[in-house]
Design an enzyme around this catalytic site. Structure first.
Site, PDB file in Angstrom:
ATOM      1  N   LYS A   1       0.845  -1.203   0.000  1.00  0.00           N
ATOM      2  CA  LYS A   1       0.000   0.000   0.000  1.00  0.00           C
ATOM      3  C   LYS A   1       0.883   1.257   0.000  1.00  0.00           C
ATOM      4  CE  LYS A   1      -3.374  -2.921   0.052  1.00  0.00           C
ATOM      5  NZ  LYS A   1      -4.269  -3.390   1.099  1.00  0.00           N
TER       6      LYS A   1
HETATM    7  C1  LIG Z   1      -5.221  -4.482   1.507  1.00  0.00           C
HETATM    8  C2  LIG Z   1      -6.693  -4.334   1.554  1.00  0.00           C
HETATM    9  C3  LIG Z   1      -7.463  -4.704   2.658  1.00  0.00           C
HETATM   10  C4  LIG Z   1      -6.895  -5.428   3.835  1.00  0.00           C
HETATM   11  O1  LIG Z   1      -5.839  -4.770   4.370  1.00  0.00           O
HETATM   12  P1  LIG Z   1      -4.910  -5.496   5.472  1.00  0.00           P
HETATM   13  O2  LIG Z   1      -4.212  -4.357   6.116  1.00  0.00           O
HETATM   14  O3  LIG Z   1      -4.003  -6.404   4.712  1.00  0.00           O
HETATM   15  O4  LIG Z   1      -5.817  -6.230   6.394  1.00  0.00           O
HETATM   16  C5  LIG Z   1      -8.819  -4.435   2.652  1.00  0.00           C
HETATM   17  N1  LIG Z   1      -9.408  -3.862   1.592  1.00  0.00           N
HETATM   18  C6  LIG Z   1      -8.704  -3.516   0.501  1.00  0.00           C
HETATM   19  C7  LIG Z   1      -9.410  -2.841  -0.629  1.00  0.00           C
HETATM   20  C8  LIG Z   1      -7.338  -3.751   0.438  1.00  0.00           C
HETATM   21  O5  LIG Z   1      -6.641  -3.441  -0.667  1.00  0.00           O
END
Ligand SMILES: *Cc1c(COP(=O)(O)O)cnc(C)c1O
Length: 387
Positions: A191
């Protein structure tokens, strides 16, 4: 063979590493001062009143649903084009989930379809309690339109902003919660900003913040003002709800806090990479990402759509380009098929799924790496068209 280029990767500096090491040498590895400092940095960067850190965005989505009272008998609607966590959070609460098809240009939850579906649900007495729009690729949903539709029926909104820290809708940073009850960020390493694993829920509502803080730590409070008991002793704590251990550690928060100082830089570099792709693909049969005029994307992902996607995807992987696909429509997963969903349910999402490819996009990608991606993509698309 040339190096493998991943679709995304973290940018960690010596300063980030030093910040983590400082915590390791300090008194508190968890429940210390760095988590609140990180919460404050994110909260003030996006202009929200409260920030509640968690050990993942998935956990943050779960406590967000709990705070809004989602439970058995309730329904939660989200986008089919998301990571499974957006809808799993509602299932954890015992609720039912449903999906609103996406807009064919933005790939985000379509406000027109949402409005129609809410109208039908109101007529049949089956309104959802919460909707979870997802800012796919880092581009905000049309939150003004979504908020207008949902608030007509008293439906609450959690923004899954996992892709979108640093983005904007109109003048407002994503996460300001101007058009929602809660917004959630992810700090997974692919991210925009990372803590290793981590997430955060933002809200402007004091009571929702209080409930999310309780639920991320066993439903326990040590705050005398919130206790049922009068005159509690210094040892005393109270469990008031059935919460979880979803706390972020100070080690993770230190990385995130240090990274927040480079948020603007990350977004600027991602925007440059997107512009270079846009220009390079303009004369090719490659559909580049359309941008809603009221949004400024955080550019977590750069998704193109092409004919002959399977052949193009395989050729790129063979050439060492770490392309990916975001996402398989959630309801096509076997677990969701068992809940009764059928192929064909959201035609726009399925058409997108048949053509989409996520290209490498991360701030430390070099100009040479990007030129290699561009050359391989245009060549693979031309080969697929000739086949
Ligand atoms: C990455 C992601 C999540 C989950 O995030 P984590 O921090 O890995 O639990 C949820 N929704 C979307 C759209 C994501 O890209």
């Amino acid at each position: 063979m040339a190096d493998f280029i991943p679709y995304g990767r973290q940018s960690v500096t010596e300063a980030d590493i030093a910040a983590v090491v400082d915590v390791l040498k300090s008194d508190f590895l968890t429940q210390g001062p760095v988590v609140p400092a990180f919460e404050d940095a994110v909260r003030s960067a996006v202009g929200a009143r409260h920030a509640v850190a968690a050990n993942s965005a998935t956990s943050a989505l779960h406590v967000a649903c709990m705070a809004l009272g989602v439970g058995p008998g309730d329904s939660v609607w989200t986008s089919p084009l998301t990571f499974v966590a957006s809808s799993n959070a509602a299932l954890y609460c015992g609720a039912d989930v449903d999906f609103v098809d996406v807009d064919e240009r933005s790939y985000n939850m379509c406000p027109v379809r949402l409005t129609d579906k809410l109208e039908a649900a109101a007529a049949s007495g089956e309104l959802p309690k919460v909707i979870i729009p997802v800012h796919l690729t880092g581009q905000s949903c049309d939150m003004a339109a979504i908020h207008a539709a949902a608030s007509r029926y008293g439906v609450k909104i959690i923004e899954d902003a996992s892709h979108a820290i640093g983005g904007r809708f109109g003048p407002d940073p994503v996460g300001s919660c101007r058009y929602s009850d809660i917004a959630v960020f992810s700090f997974h390493p692919v991210k925009i900003v990372t803590t290793g694993e981590g997430g955060m829920a933002l809200t402007n509502d004091d009571e929702l913040a209080r409930l999310m803080r309780l639920d991320r730590s066993h439903g326990i409070t040590r705050d005398a003002e919130m206790m049922h008991a009068d005159d509690p002793g210094a040892w005393y704590y109270e469990q008031q709800r059935l919460g979880y251990n979803y706390r972020m550690t100070d080690i993770n928060a230190a990385l995130g806090f240090s990274q927040m100082g480079r948020l603007a830089e990350f977004i600027e570099r991602r925007r440059e990479i997107a512009q270079t792709y846009d220009a390079a693909f303009a004369a090719h049969p490659i559909q580049t990402p359309w941008q809603h005029p009221e949004t400024a994307s955080a550019w977590h992902l750069y998704v193109v759509r092409v004919a002959g996607r399977r052949a193009v995807f395989d050729a790129l992987r063979d050439a060492g380009i770490g392309v990916n696909l975001h996402y398989i429509p959630v309801y096509l997963q076997p677990y969701y098929r068992d809940l009764g969903f059928e192929p064909g349910y959201c035609p726009n999402a399925e058409r997108y799924y048949s053509e989409a490819i996520s290209l490498p996009m991360f701030p430390s990608m070099t100009a040479e790496q990007q030129q290699r991606v561009i050359a391989e993509v245009t060549q693979a698309v031309a080969a697929a068209a000739a086949a």
